[in-house]
Each structure stands twice: as C-alpha cells, then as structure tokens.
Enzyme design. Structure first.
Site, PDB file in Angstrom:
ATOM      1  N   ASP A 482       0.822  -1.222   0.000  1.00  0.00           N
ATOM      2  CA  ASP A 482       0.000   0.000   0.000  1.00  0.00           C
ATOM      3  C   ASP A 482       0.850   1.264   0.000  1.00  0.00           C
ATOM      4  O   ASP A 482       0.414   2.300  -0.498  1.00  0.00           O
ATOM      5  CB  ASP A 482      -1.038   0.008   1.132  1.00  0.00           C
ATOM      6  CG  ASP A 482      -0.458  -0.223   2.501  1.00  0.00           C
ATOM      7  OD1 ASP A 482       0.758  -0.471   2.601  1.00  0.00           O
ATOM      8  OD2 ASP A 482      -1.222  -0.171   3.478  1.00  0.00           O
TER       9      ASP A 482
HETATM   10  C1  LAN Z   1       3.615  -0.562  10.109  1.00  0.00           C
HETATM   11  C2  LAN Z   1       3.442   0.830   9.718  1.00  0.00           C
HETATM   12  C3  LAN Z   1       2.784   1.074   8.409  1.00  0.00           C
HETATM   13  C4  LAN Z   1       1.830  -0.040   8.030  1.00  0.00           C
HETATM   14  C5  LAN Z   1       0.836   0.335   6.920  1.00  0.00           C
HETATM   15  C6  LAN Z   1       1.504   0.859   5.664  1.00  0.00           C
HETATM   16  C7  LAN Z   1      -0.100   1.432   7.420  1.00  0.00           C
HETATM   17  C8  LAN Z   1       0.000  -0.885   6.601  1.00  0.00           C
HETATM   18  O1  LAN Z   1      -1.017  -0.565   5.714  1.00  0.00           O
HETATM   19  C9  LAN Z   1       0.872  -2.051   6.212  1.00  0.00           C
HETATM   20  C10 LAN Z   1       1.809  -2.442   7.360  1.00  0.00           C
HETATM   21  C11 LAN Z   1       2.691  -1.294   7.862  1.00  0.00           C
HETATM   22  C12 LAN Z   1       3.839  -1.130   6.890  1.00  0.00           C
HETATM   23  C13 LAN Z   1       3.303  -1.590   9.229  1.00  0.00           C
HETATM   24  C14 LAN Z   1       3.645  -2.978   9.610  1.00  0.00           C
HETATM   25  C15 LAN Z   1       4.037  -3.215  11.080  1.00  0.00           C
HETATM   26  C16 LAN Z   1       4.829  -2.066  11.673  1.00  0.00           C
HETATM   27  C17 LAN Z   1       6.110  -1.893  10.899  1.00  0.00           C
HETATM   28  C18 LAN Z   1       3.964  -0.813  11.548  1.00  0.00           C
HETATM   29  C19 LAN Z   1       2.637  -0.889  12.265  1.00  0.00           C
HETATM   30  C20 LAN Z   1       4.789   0.179  12.322  1.00  0.00           C
HETATM   31  C21 LAN Z   1       5.406  -0.628  13.494  1.00  0.00           C
HETATM   32  C22 LAN Z   1       5.156  -2.120  13.175  1.00  0.00           C
HETATM   33  C23 LAN Z   1       6.325  -3.014  13.619  1.00  0.00           C
HETATM   34  C24 LAN Z   1       5.938  -4.456  13.446  1.00  0.00           C
HETATM   35  C25 LAN Z   1       6.689  -2.708  15.055  1.00  0.00           C
HETATM   36  C26 LAN Z   1       7.647  -3.666  15.655  1.00  0.00           C
HETATM   37  C27 LAN Z   1       6.924  -4.734  16.368  1.00  0.00           C
HETATM   38  C28 LAN Z   1       7.019  -6.025  16.100  1.00  0.00           C
HETATM   39  C29 LAN Z   1       5.917  -6.891  16.475  1.00  0.00           C
HETATM   40  C30 LAN Z   1       8.194  -6.611  15.454  1.00  0.00           C
END
Ligand code: LAN
Length: 753
Positions: A482
């Site tokens: 996305d």
């Molecule tokens: C994010 C941030 C952005 C998010 C969107 C683009 C909004 C979504 O549509 C797809 C997934 C994604 C890229 C995403 C995946 C998981 C993230 C990276 C996070 C929510 C920000 C932090 C999170 C990450 C997993 C945090 C670390 C924690 C763990 C469990 C490893």
C-alpha cells in the site's frame, strides 16, 4: 554541557567517520561506563531541540552551543512537535468545506519538512524505547544527558496514573511487559530505585508477579542484560534458519517483522550472551523480581506469564515443541557444530540486512537487537556497531512529554502521499497557492523511489522492490504494497496535472507497476510486504504471547484496496501496459474484498482502528469497479453498517479494543475527527443517498477545526498485530482534509453551516 557527562553519542546522523572527535570520546567513555552515574536533569530547554531532516532521515538534535542556537532557529514544525506556542495566524472562519480545506492546508503546509515530506511522532507502543535503551546499555553506548532526561520525562508522563505501571501501548492497561522493561529503562537513564515513581511502579510489577511473569521478548532482553538467566527464555534456535526452503515452517516463510526479530534473538539466545555485570544489573536483579533472585528456578518460569500479557496464549503445539527443544534437542542432539552453523547463517543474514538498509534496519525492534549481535560478533568499535549507534537516533522522537521511540524510522513516504491526495481530492492541485508545497512533495517522492532490488534478493529472502516506496524512506527500503500504491497514485496525479514536471519517467512508473503486480495472493487479496509464504496455521508457533496475527502475512482490505486504486489510476493513463494482468488483478482483488466482508457489513482493519478504517478502503475498492450503494449489496451493507454506528453528533468513534476483540466498540470519549473522516469518505465513495448523514459528519469535522486551521490530537488511530496501538498524528490533517475536499467537489452546491 558538562564534558564528563554529555558524552559521545553523536546527536546527528552525519557519518560517524567524519567526526574525528567522536571516536576519541567514545573510547574514553567506554572504560568508565559501569562506574559512572548517568547525568539526569529535571528537564531540558525545549527551545534548544531541532528536528534535522537530512533528505528524509530524521533525527532530533539538542543544541547546547549558543552559537549553533543562533545559526539554526527553531522552525514552526519543531515548535509544533514540541508543543511550544506556534502563533499560527487566525484565519477567516470558513463558511463551506472548501474554505475549511484551505485553512487546514494553511496550517499543514507549515509542517512540511525541508526535504518535502511530512513527519510526526510515530509512538504508541511501549516496548520500543526499551529496545533502544537496553541495547545502548549492554553495548556501553553513552546516553547524552538530554536524552536521559527526556526519556525519564516521557516515561513519567506515560506511567499509568492509577497504578504507576506501563502497558503494551500508551492507551493499554498496565502489563508486565511494559512495566518491567520501562522500569529498567528508567534505572538505566539514572532514576533512583527509591524515587516515588519507581516505588509505585515496582509495587505494581510485584503485584503482577514480577519479571518472571513477563512475556518472551521481555525475558529475552532481561537475559541479554544478565538481569534474568537464559533458562527462563523459551528457545529460539538459529538452526531453524538451516531448514531447507521447502520445509513448511522454515522461517523465510514468516512475516518479515517476526523473522527479522527472530534472527538476532536466535543469535544471542544460542550464544547465551550476557552483558558485563554492573552495579545496576545486580540491583535490578533485586528490584524486578518477587522471589529471592539467587533461588529462582529459571527454567520453571519459561511459560509463566501474567494473564494481562497473554493476549495470544501459546498453543499446545508450541509448548510441545518448546519442551522437546529444551529437554531433547538442546541437551542431547544439538552439537556445537550445528549451533555454530546456525549462528553463522543468522549473522550472515543480519549482515545482509546491514548492507541493504545501511544499518537502518527494518524497524525499532530488530534494529537494536542487531546492534547487540554486531557488538558481540564484531566488537564495540567496529563500523557496523558505530553505524548502528548513529542510526538509532532516527528511531527517536522528541515531543512536549519527552523523548520516545517511533515504530519505524518515520512515516515519511506514507504521510506525504496522503497529503498530496488530500489536495487532489479537494481539486486544488492546479491552484498556484499550493504549487510549491506540492512540488516539494513530488520531489521528495521522486528522490525516495527505490531504484533497485536488494543485492542477493533470493539469498536473504527479500521481495522484489524495484520502483517501489517504503513506508518511511528509501534507506529502510522495504517496499510495502500500500505504500507503493499510495505514493504511486500521488506521483501520477501530480505529474498529470498541468504545470508539474515529469520527474519520474514512464519506465520508473512501470517498475512500480511490475512490483505491485507481484503482491497478489492466489485468493486475490494483497498483504503488506510480501505475498503470504505460508498458511495462517503458522500462528500455532506464535511465541510472542502479546501479539496476534504475527507469524505470516495476511490479506488486508486496506492493502488490497490501495493496490486496486493505484492500478485503476495507472490503467487510465497507460491503457496498454500489461493490460490483461491489471484487469484480472483488479477483478480478483475486488472479489476477495467481498469475501472479507463481515456478517454485520463492515470490514476488519488491521492497520487502523478498526472497522471504520477498513470499511472505508473496502467501499473504495467496490466503487472503483462501479459498485455503489444503489447497485451492490456489498456496498449497501457496508454503508448500513457505518450508518448504524453514527453518533448523535454526526461523528464516529471506535475504540481500539475493537481490534483486539473483532467487535465494533464505541470509544467512551465520544466522536473522533479521524474516524468521522474515514466514515464519511466511505459513504461518499459508495454514493450513499441520504446526504444528511454525510453532512452531519462533515459539520462535526468543520466544528472541530481550530481558528488557525489545525485539528487537535484525539484518541490513538492505528494498530498492528491486533493488540498494539500506534499513533498516526498526521491523519487528523490528511483524512479530514480529504473528507472535506471530497465533499466540496462532489456536492458543490450543498451547504453545511
Ligand atoms: C507498520 C506501519 C505502516 C503499516 C501500513 C503501511 C499502514 C499498513 O497498511 C501495512 C503495514 C505497515 C507497513 C506496518 C507494519 C508493522 C509495523 C512496521 C507498523 C505498524 C509500524 C510498526 C510495526 C512493527 C511491526 C513494530 C515492531 C513490532 C514487532 C511486532 C516486530
């Protein structure tokens, strides 16, 4: 700054090698690390903080030097982020939604950072700062006094007012995970154990059973510190990486985040590495546990966990696997040679991650963990460790409450794409007033497009990424379905607007499309970073306890819709490129969207809270193939669902618990502008016929706008892995503007106020 205390961590992201003094300071600090007391003050001077934007690499700098202060005045955005008065001018009261958009843009434009992007705090999770700070501690990385001071302030501000503990995220109830780790952070940054905040937190921790009741990841960090013994940590054998690729549970099939976390976890678990013992570590052994430390039977607590932390209890399958690993594999079958081979391969993969991200790493958990691994493998002064130390600053964010850790190294590409689209939806892209703002944003996206696949993509199990965009920046370089889609849409929109140059030529647009087309799953849906590589049954091996849906990729209405709308827009302008594939992609994707609809008519959101967020995306997908309220049962049911949740004041308001429970739950604090915007956007996309509902939502958004054009922060907006919430502060601008702008364009003759 007292020379002795304000030590060597370079507060900027300049390459460390350029700084001849840093090396000297680093090595002298390392020697007296354990003996020295961390300097900590009541607060720092917030007038001295600056956000450095180095082409989309963000870091917060504290200017101690008076000269530097004069040379680098605090910007509007700095002040806004820090909660200082910004004195934005009062604007004429808008009488219609389009004027409200203009006022909102007047304010939001001032938050655009020099490289052309929008940034903001990306906090929420309460286990990220501990990853950074504990990694600093065990790698003997000095913490500047101004960081230490503001970390303390942030954690004090965020302690639960009733019990003094910390939760999994800022709005969550107190847990052992949050409390044991953040307590440890506070001790590391120099807060005394008998400080009233600590006494209260400790009492709460003890009531919850102490650190023996912590989940896996906390036990792992405490074992790395030497505050707990390794026997309390459930096994994470690196030799799993040696499994042939065809094996159904092989780690390359896991979700990118869990496999990048498992990698360093497995390396240090295998080495049973522990930090050098210090006075603080000895003291924490007494403070964090209820039991007499010397008598704790560590192995017996591997599976002990407080129910509050146990969102996803381990399955009997995983418990059996763990039992076999602990009782048979480790003591009997695991030769040193196997262990070593596993460690070596894990380290090789970490090194590839270093190279692919210039040591920025995927996110705020794996980054600090990798730092420790490299410290162990290559030593304190190796380039890899020093570069990691520098890049860790990009995970940190300074605000009025203090210093916190962001979920990633920023939100750059994502929020910039939505900012551009908000202007587009209001029909203002050709208005010369916003041209320079949009031009800078376009230049940013041009600069941030990922131009190549990673080196040895197959060897390190990475997905094709050429032509894509990451959520944050190209250094991190993980394309997400996305994020690629939203950025691509924004680029196409602007480049097709008269007066804007073509910075990204057709070939680069085709590269993005080629990458996007790799994301579809056989079901038709799209996931986040990669198409799923294994079934959801893999969740039986979820060892993290605190998160759900973490082991593999899932299909998401949000991601699927973003790709559908990007492909649809592309198809309009380039009708001849891979036409058949694009047509069939869209058709299959929307079919999948329909299957994901819940019986109540809404869609479950995985990245925003919750049904309101995903229903907006799903209805947009349906609209993209001409299915709206009047001709589609799916669209009708989606609208009816949203309407059934509209509140009397015209707004919507969903509580984060909906993400945990899978049921729509009202937020007790009343309507929220962001959710209201999502809902009215959804209804407008679906051509919902009863305009009064839409108008009352729009009116609420307008009424909440401040006289300077901004909206104020309300409840948390985002989520991941079902249980952990995360802030998207720019959504109160981008989605409100989008909703108002869409309304103004769609119903130009309607009045709202
Ligand atoms: C994010 C941030 C952005 C998010 C969107 C683009 C909004 C979504 O549509 C797809 C997934 C994604 C890229 C995403 C995946 C998981 C993230 C990276 C996070 C929510 C920000 C932090 C999170 C990450 C997993 C945090 C670390 C924690 C763990 C469990 C490893």
């Amino acid at each position: 700054m007292g020379k002795k205390d304000a030590t060597g961590v370079s507060s900027d992201a300049q390459p460390l090698l350029e700084k001849s003094t840093t090396k000297k300071r680093l090595s002298s600090d390392l020697t007296d690390h354990s003996a020295k007391r961390q300097r900590i003050e009541e607060r720092t001077d917030h007038g001295r903080w600056r956000m450095r934007d180095d082409k989309g690499r963000q870091s917060w700098v504290y200017l101690e030097d008076e000269e530097a202060l004069k040379d680098w005045p605090q910007s509007f955005a700095d002040k806004y982020f820090l909660g200082l008065p910004v004195n934005a001018p009062e604007l004429p009261k808008p009488t219609n939604p389009l004027d409200a958009v203009r006022n909102g843009l007047e304010f939001f434009e001032k938050l655009q950072l020099p490289s052309g992007h929008w940034g903001c705090e990306y906090g929420g999770p309460m286990f990220l700062l501990p990853c950074v700070v504990i990694a600093w501690y065990v790698t003997k990385t000095p913490i500047p006094w101004y960081y230490a001071t503001e970390i303390k302030n942030y954690l004090f501000a965020r302690a639960n007012p009733d019990d003094g503990g910390w939760g999994l995220h800022i709005e969550g109830e107190t847990s052992v995970f949050g409390t044991s780790l953040n307590y440890t952070v506070l001790r590391i940054v120099g807060v005394d154990a008998d400080h009233p905040v600590m006494v209260k937190a400790r009492a709460t921790l003890h009531k919850m059973g102490g650190a023996t009741h912590a989940p896996h990841w906390a036990k792992w960090w405490l074992a790395v510190m030497g505050v707990a013994q390794w026997d309390i940590v459930n096994p994470t054998p690196p030799e799993l990486w040696l499994l042939p690729d065809w094996v159904p549970i092989a780690p390359w099939r896991w979700w990118i985040h869990i496999r990048q976390v498992f990698l360093p976890m497995s390396y240090l678990w295998s080495k049973r590495w522990q930090a050098e013992e210090t006075e603080l570590i000895r003291s924490l052994r007494q403070e964090l546990f209820v039991e007499d430390w010397a008598k704790i039977n560590w192995a017996s607590h591997r599976n002990t966990i407080n129910p509050r932390d146990n969102y996803h209890p381990k399955t009997w399958v995983l418990n059996t696997v763990n039992w076999c690993l602990v009782n048979i594999w480790n003591p009997v079958l695991r030769t040193r040679a196997i262990a070593q081979k596993g460690e070596e391969w894990a380290m090789k993969l970490i090194e590839m991650e270093n190279e692919n991200t210039d040591h920025a790493d995927l996110a705020t958990v794996s980054g600090p963990m990798n730092t420790v691994c490299l410290y162990v493998k290559e030593g304190p002064d190796s380039y890899a460790v020093r570069r990691h130390r520098e890049r860790a600053h990009e995970f940190l964010w300074m605000k009025d409450e203090g210093l916190l850790a962001n979920g990633t190294n920023g939100v750059q590409c994502w929020d910039t794409a939505f900012a551009i689209q908000a202007v587009m939806d209001a029909g203002l892209t050709e208005d010369p007033r916003w041209r320079s703002m949009l031009m800078k944003a376009l230049e940013f996206l041009d600069d941030q497009q990922i131009r190549e696949n990673v080196k040895d993509q197959d060897k390190c199990y990475r997905q094709q990424r050429k032509g894509g965009w990451a959520f944050s920046n190209k250094d991190q370089g993980y394309a997400v379905s996305d994020c690629v889609s939203e950025a691509l849409k924004s680029v196409i929109i602007l480049q097709k607007t008269p007066g804007f140059p073509t910075l990204i030529d057709d070939q680069r647009i085709f590269d993005a499309i080629d990458t996007l087309l790799t994301y579809q799953n056989p079901s038709g849906g799209c996931s986040s970073y990669e198409p799923p590589r294994a079934g959801t049954w893999m969740e039986v091996l979820n060892a993290a306890e605190v998160f759900g849906n973490i082991m593999v990729e899932y299909e998401y209405p949000e991601c699927t819709t973003a790709v559908v709308t990007a492909l649809s827009l592309f198809r309009k302008h380039w009708p001849d490129y891979r036409t058949k594939e694009i047509d069939s992609f869209i058709e299959r994707a929307v079919k999948w969207i329909k299957t994901a609809q819940k019986p109540h008519g809404g869609w479950y959101g995985s990245w925003g809270i919750c049904f309101t967020y995903a229903t907006m995306f799903a209805l947009e997908s349906l609209a993209s193939i001409g299915e709206t309220y009047k001709n589609s049962q799916h669209a009708k049911r989606g609208c009816d669902f949203l309407i059934s949740k509209q509140r009397e004041d015209g707004g919507w308001s969903e509580h984060y618990r909906a993400c945990e429970t899978g049921e729509y739950i009202e937020h007790p604090s009343g309507s929220q502008v962001v959710m209201t915007a999502w809902a009215v956007i959804a209804l407008m996309k679906a051509d919902y016929p009863n305009l009064e509902h839409i108008k009352s939502g729009i009116k609420l958004i307008m009424d909440r706008q401040q006289s300077n054009g901004e909206w104020l922060q309300e409840a948390i907006e985002g989520v991941f892995n079902k249980s952990c919430m995360i802030s998207y502060p720019n959504y109160k601008f981008t989605f409100t503007l989008k909703a108002l702008g869409m309304f103004a364009r769609k119903y130009p003759t309607e009045t709202v106020v």
